[in-house]
Write an enzyme that holds these catalytic residues in place. Structure first.
Site, mmCIF file in Angstrom:
data_model
loop_
_atom_site.group_PDB
_atom_site.id
_atom_site.type_symbol
_atom_site.label_atom_id
_atom_site.label_comp_id
_atom_site.label_asym_id
_atom_site.label_seq_id
_atom_site.Cartn_x
_atom_site.Cartn_y
_atom_site.Cartn_z
ATOM 1 N N PRO A 1 0.831 -1.211 0.000
ATOM 2 C CA PRO A 1 0.000 0.000 0.000
ATOM 3 C C PRO A 1 0.863 1.258 0.000
ATOM 4 O O PRO A 1 2.067 1.207 0.297
ATOM 5 C CB PRO A 1 -0.776 -0.131 1.308
ATOM 6 N N ALA A 2 0.249 2.387 -0.309
ATOM 7 C CA ALA A 2 0.957 3.665 -0.267
ATOM 8 C C ALA A 2 1.417 3.960 1.153
ATOM 9 O O ALA A 2 0.686 3.715 2.116
ATOM 10 C CB ALA A 2 0.046 4.781 -0.766
ATOM 11 N N SER A 3 2.622 4.505 1.278
ATOM 12 C CA SER A 3 3.175 4.796 2.606
ATOM 13 C C SER A 3 2.417 5.904 3.324
ATOM 14 O O SER A 3 2.473 5.999 4.550
ATOM 15 C CB SER A 3 4.653 5.169 2.476
ATOM 16 N N GLY B 1 -1.671 4.087 -10.164
ATOM 17 C CA GLY B 1 -0.789 5.202 -9.840
ATOM 18 C C GLY B 1 -0.446 5.992 -11.088
ATOM 19 O O GLY B 1 -1.190 5.970 -12.076
ATOM 20 N N SER B 2 0.678 6.662 -11.076
ATOM 21 C CA SER B 2 1.053 7.546 -12.174
ATOM 22 C C SER B 2 1.516 6.766 -13.397
ATOM 23 O O SER B 2 2.012 5.639 -13.297
ATOM 24 C CB SER B 2 2.175 8.492 -11.733
ATOM 25 N N GLU C 1 -3.674 0.856 -13.991
ATOM 26 C CA GLU C 1 -4.666 1.938 -13.994
ATOM 27 C C GLU C 1 -3.887 3.196 -13.674
ATOM 28 O O GLU C 1 -3.495 3.428 -12.538
ATOM 29 C CB GLU C 1 -5.764 1.653 -12.966
ATOM 30 N N CYS D 1 -8.091 9.947 -10.199
ATOM 31 C CA CYS D 1 -7.578 9.780 -11.562
ATOM 32 C C CYS D 1 -8.655 10.015 -12.611
ATOM 33 O O CYS D 1 -8.347 10.186 -13.787
ATOM 34 C CB CYS D 1 -6.971 8.397 -11.725
ATOM 35 N N GLU E 1 -2.116 16.441 -15.637
ATOM 36 C CA GLU E 1 -3.122 16.190 -14.608
ATOM 37 C C GLU E 1 -2.779 16.977 -13.341
ATOM 38 O O GLU E 1 -1.690 16.847 -12.795
ATOM 39 C CB GLU E 1 -3.159 14.690 -14.309
#
Length: 483
Positions: A181-183, A233-234, A255, A289, A386
């Protein structure tokens, strides 16, 4: 952390059915973006711990895939039930670590849980085929089997839904999963692991590794045991991960970034269009997003639309997401604030005008005023990049051909939106927009039953719907002779 169930606040990683620290004892601090306060810390794991999680997933795979579809479905259903039962705690935890208002967080928990329910049912619908043989004594059968050990890397903006949207189909298909997961938002992931354990998901089937993105991600992409990587993510990081996965031909689902156009034609219902723009642009403070990044409004209704949008934006209530009545929380960090400021400054330098917001909020920290720009030129940075923040640049257009050309003039192709009443135009525009998803007279398109995903540089594969489980399956052809 004030939760009804304190055990949902976990500060250790979950590997092979055990709650563990990093081998070296190092940790990563997690802060509340609304207050700047440190919430706690999680293990800063690396390649070695990730490797153990992968090996545990590999060990758990034979027994998990051998379960009947109904048995796997029952465990996913129990996981779903536990998420709904603990919705308030999960939402509060999310608001504290991510910043979104509590009402939005509760909505995300329900949305996240829906993927477990949906894919639990889809497990029972993994159908094969029989094909007429090419010779009289031949029979052809097609079966579908789980791809194997999978890895997931998820973002901070939807810290629960982006996990279940991947774990749901993976586990339903009979795969096992290691999650990074994201920190910024690890606690939502760890709470889901706690509930997965309670739901009876066997050890090794679902592990959560917190820590260094480079080291953990590097092991996930380089380890040959992992047969599929799924990432949200990016586009920049997606390209990097795809290249790394190419070394041993891993299957990938990506994605990635978006640059969604939001088009308002002269014949649109303006009140509905403003409502849709408000949801699409300012939900999660613009940190999605699929949020509208470019608003294109036809000349005949441009001024009226802007006036209505200004009035709607003025009603947004900025603040700590835990406070009653707050509709918009902070941005995730200072870097996010800087990007919004950069896009505003660039557009203004090229002739755009600020008609609402335009600067950091008086609350300080990472709070930012919801912003509207008018008369934005085509060469503004925001038309290509973006923003991921509460900035609505409103561009003018004259006719259908012009706006379709402008909308498609981007490397991205995730979501798009338009408002129109003419039925012929609806089909014409929908088919010409180069995007994986098109919202027509609506600004909110995400749900578990529809295929979510993009084209071009916005990614590969689809999540949700009956198609979402296919990315976790391999097709096997059986040819029977001598019949």
């Amino acid at each position: 952390m004030q939760l009804k169930d304190a055990k949902l606040f976990r500060q250790q990683a979950y590997v092979d059915g055990a709650w563990v620290d990093a081998d070296n004892g190092q940790t990563i601090k997690v802060n509340n973006p609304a207050t700047g306060e440190i919430i706690g810390s999680v293990p800063k794991m690396g390649a070695a711990e990730t490797r153990r999680a992968i090996e545990a997933a590999d060990k758990a795979l034979p027994a998990w895939r051998a379960l009947t579809a109904k048995e796997r479905a029952n465990k996913l259903r129990r996981w779903f039930d536990l998420m709904i039962e603990n919705q308030d705690d999960l939402a509060r935890l999310m608001t504290i670590e991510q910043g979104k208002p509590l009402a939005e967080a509760k909505g995300e928990i329900a949305y996240a849980a829906s993927f477990l329910e949906w894919f639990g049912e889809e497990a029972k619908r993994i159908y094969g085929d029989t094909i007429p043989g090419h010779q009289p004594d031949k029979r052809i059968i097609v079966i579908k089997q789980p791809i194997g050990v999978t890895a997931a890397i998820t973002p901070w903006n939807f810290p629960s839904a982006m996990i279940t949207r991947k774990a749901g189909p993976a586990l339903a298909a009979g795969c096992t999963m290691v999650l990074k997961p994201a920190s910024q938002t690890p606690y939502s992931a760890l709470a889901l692991a706690e509930l997965a354990e309670r739901a009876g998901i066997p050890k090794g089937v679902f592990s959560v590794v917190t820590g260094s993105a480079g080291e953990v991600g590097g092991e996930l992409t380089s380890n040959p045991i992992v047969r599929k990587l799924t990432f949200t993510g990016s586009t920049e990081i997606g390209r990097q991960l795809m290249a790394e996965c190419a070394q041993d031909i891993k299957k990938v689902s990506l994605e990635l970034g978006g640059n969604a156009p939001f088009i308002v034609f002269d014949d649109a219902d303006l009140d509905a269009a403003v409502e849709g723009a408000l949801i699409s642009k300012y939900r999660n403070n613009g940190q999605t997003c699929v949020c509208a990044n470019r608003l294109y409004v036809q000349d005949g209704v441009y001024d009226a639309f802007v006036d209505k949008l200004k009035a709607a934006v003025a009603k947004l209530n900025i603040g700590n997401g835990l406070e009653a009545g707050v509709t918009t929380g902070p941005l995730i960090d200072a870097k996010a604030v800087a990007k919004v400021e950069e896009h505003i400054a660039d557009a203004v330098s090229k002739g755009a005008k600020v008609v609402s917001g335009g600067k950091p909020h008086a609350l300080g920290g990472t709070f930012f005023e919801p912003t509207i720009l008018v008369d934005v030129p085509k060469n503004a940075l925001v038309s290509k990049d973006e923003t991921f923040g509460p900035l609505a640049p409103v561009f003018r257009f004259k006719d259908e051909a012009e706006v379709i050309a402008m909308s498609n003039d981007t490397e991205f192709g995730l979501a798009s939106y338009f408002y129109a009443r003419d039925l012929a135009r609806v089909f014409r525009v929908a088919e010409q927009l180069e995007y994986g998803m098109v919202g027509i007279n609506t600004g909110l398109i995400s749900n578990e039953v529809a295929p979510f995903g993009g084209i071009k540089a916005s990614g590969l594969g689809r999540e949700g719907s009956k198609y979402g489980i296919e990315d976790y399956l391999e097709i096997k052809y059986l040819c029977l002779g001598g019949i």
